[in-house]
Design a protein around this motif. Structure first.
Motif, PDB file in Angstrom:
ATOM      1  N   LYS A 199      -6.008 -12.791   9.605  1.00  0.00           N
ATOM      2  CA  LYS A 199      -5.819 -11.856  10.717  1.00  0.00           C
ATOM      3  C   LYS A 199      -4.444 -11.199  10.642  1.00  0.00           C
ATOM      4  O   LYS A 199      -4.310  -9.996  10.848  1.00  0.00           O
ATOM      5  N   LEU A 200      -3.416 -11.985  10.325  1.00  0.00           N
ATOM      6  CA  LEU A 200      -2.068 -11.426  10.211  1.00  0.00           C
ATOM      7  C   LEU A 200      -1.994 -10.403   9.086  1.00  0.00           C
ATOM      8  O   LEU A 200      -1.368  -9.350   9.236  1.00  0.00           O
ATOM      9  N   ARG A 201      -2.642 -10.714   7.976  1.00  0.00           N
ATOM     10  CA  ARG A 201      -2.624  -9.766   6.856  1.00  0.00           C
ATOM     11  C   ARG A 201      -3.297  -8.461   7.241  1.00  0.00           C
ATOM     12  O   ARG A 201      -2.823  -7.386   6.882  1.00  0.00           O
ATOM     13  N   SER A 202      -4.411  -8.541   7.962  1.00  0.00           N
ATOM     14  CA  SER A 202      -5.104  -7.309   8.350  1.00  0.00           C
ATOM     15  C   SER A 202      -4.284  -6.528   9.363  1.00  0.00           C
ATOM     16  O   SER A 202      -4.240  -5.297   9.321  1.00  0.00           O
ATOM     17  N   ILE A 203      -3.593  -7.241  10.255  1.00  0.00           N
ATOM     18  CA  ILE A 203      -2.713  -6.561  11.215  1.00  0.00           C
ATOM     19  C   ILE A 203      -1.588  -5.868  10.449  1.00  0.00           C
ATOM     20  O   ILE A 203      -1.269  -4.705  10.709  1.00  0.00           O
ATOM     21  N   ASP A 204      -0.993  -6.568   9.491  1.00  0.00           N
ATOM     22  CA  ASP A 204       0.085  -5.976   8.700  1.00  0.00           C
ATOM     23  C   ASP A 204      -0.410  -4.744   7.944  1.00  0.00           C
ATOM     24  O   ASP A 204       0.294  -3.743   7.875  1.00  0.00           O
ATOM     25  N   ALA A 205      -1.616  -4.823   7.387  1.00  0.00           N
ATOM     26  CA  ALA A 205      -2.166  -3.684   6.649  1.00  0.00           C
ATOM     27  C   ALA A 205      -2.367  -2.500   7.588  1.00  0.00           C
ATOM     28  O   ALA A 205      -2.051  -1.360   7.231  1.00  0.00           O
ATOM     29  N   ASN A 206      -2.865  -2.759   8.793  1.00  0.00           N
ATOM     30  CA  ASN A 206      -3.057  -1.683   9.758  1.00  0.00           C
ATOM     31  C   ASN A 206      -1.728  -1.085  10.181  1.00  0.00           C
ATOM     32  O   ASN A 206      -1.593   0.135  10.322  1.00  0.00           O
ATOM     33  N   GLU A 207      -0.734  -1.934  10.409  1.00  0.00           N
ATOM     34  CA  GLU A 207       0.580  -1.446  10.805  1.00  0.00           C
ATOM     35  C   GLU A 207       1.205  -0.613   9.695  1.00  0.00           C
ATOM     36  O   GLU A 207       1.816   0.427   9.961  1.00  0.00           O
ATOM     37  N   MET A 208       1.038  -1.042   8.459  1.00  0.00           N
ATOM     38  CA  MET A 208       1.587  -0.273   7.335  1.00  0.00           C
ATOM     39  C   MET A 208       0.901   1.093   7.241  1.00  0.00           C
ATOM     40  O   MET A 208       1.557   2.107   6.980  1.00  0.00           O
ATOM     41  N   ALA A 209      -0.407   1.139   7.466  1.00  0.00           N
ATOM     42  CA  ALA A 209      -1.118   2.419   7.449  1.00  0.00           C
ATOM     43  C   ALA A 209      -0.595   3.323   8.558  1.00  0.00           C
ATOM     44  O   ALA A 209      -0.398   4.527   8.347  1.00  0.00           O
ATOM     45  N   ASN A 210      -0.352   2.762   9.736  1.00  0.00           N
ATOM     46  CA  ASN A 210       0.195   3.550  10.840  1.00  0.00           C
ATOM     47  C   ASN A 210       1.580   4.089  10.506  1.00  0.00           C
ATOM     48  O   ASN A 210       1.891   5.242  10.800  1.00  0.00           O
ATOM     49  N   ILE A 243       2.828   7.986  10.255  1.00  0.00           N
ATOM     50  CA  ILE A 243       3.973   8.496  11.009  1.00  0.00           C
ATOM     51  C   ILE A 243       4.947   9.197  10.069  1.00  0.00           C
ATOM     52  O   ILE A 243       5.431  10.298  10.364  1.00  0.00           O
ATOM     53  N   VAL A 244       5.223   8.576   8.923  1.00  0.00           N
ATOM     54  CA  VAL A 244       6.146   9.174   7.952  1.00  0.00           C
ATOM     55  C   VAL A 244       5.584  10.502   7.445  1.00  0.00           C
ATOM     56  O   VAL A 244       6.316  11.494   7.325  1.00  0.00           O
ATOM     57  N   LYS A 245       4.287  10.547   7.168  1.00  0.00           N
ATOM     58  CA  LYS A 245       3.670  11.807   6.721  1.00  0.00           C
ATOM     59  C   LYS A 245       3.826  12.879   7.791  1.00  0.00           C
ATOM     60  O   LYS A 245       4.136  14.034   7.486  1.00  0.00           O
ATOM     61  N   ASN A 246       3.598  12.509   9.045  1.00  0.00           N
ATOM     62  CA  ASN A 246       3.745  13.475  10.137  1.00  0.00           C
ATOM     63  C   ASN A 246       5.170  13.988  10.237  1.00  0.00           C
ATOM     64  O   ASN A 246       5.397  15.178  10.469  1.00  0.00           O
TER      65      ASN A 246
END
Length: 63
Positions: free
Chosen positions: A28-39, A43-46
């Motif tokens: 679960k932590l890994r999936s949360i981290d992956a989602n946060e990294m995608a976010n 943000i950086v792209k924006n």
């Protein structure tokens, strides 16, 4: 003797269940981290897009 065997078996099962629970929590932590990294990437792209738009606007204004 039978009580000792039962106590050992309960301890073993407890350790197995604890290991499974820990593994699930780490997944679960890994999936949360992956989602946060995608976010963060989004943000950086924006920010990059907005910076480019500001630079283009400055160039057009100077022109």
């Amino acid at each position: 003797m039978a009580d000792d065997i039962m106590a050992i078996e309960r301890t073993r099962l407890s350790l197995v269940n604890g290991s499974r629970n820990m593994s699930l929590m780490l997944d679960k932590l890994r999936s949360i981290d992956a989602n946060e990294m995608a976010n963060i990437r989004n943000i950086v792209k924006n920010i990059d897009v907005e910076s480019g738009a500001i630079e283009n606007e400055k160039a057009l204004t100077a022109y």
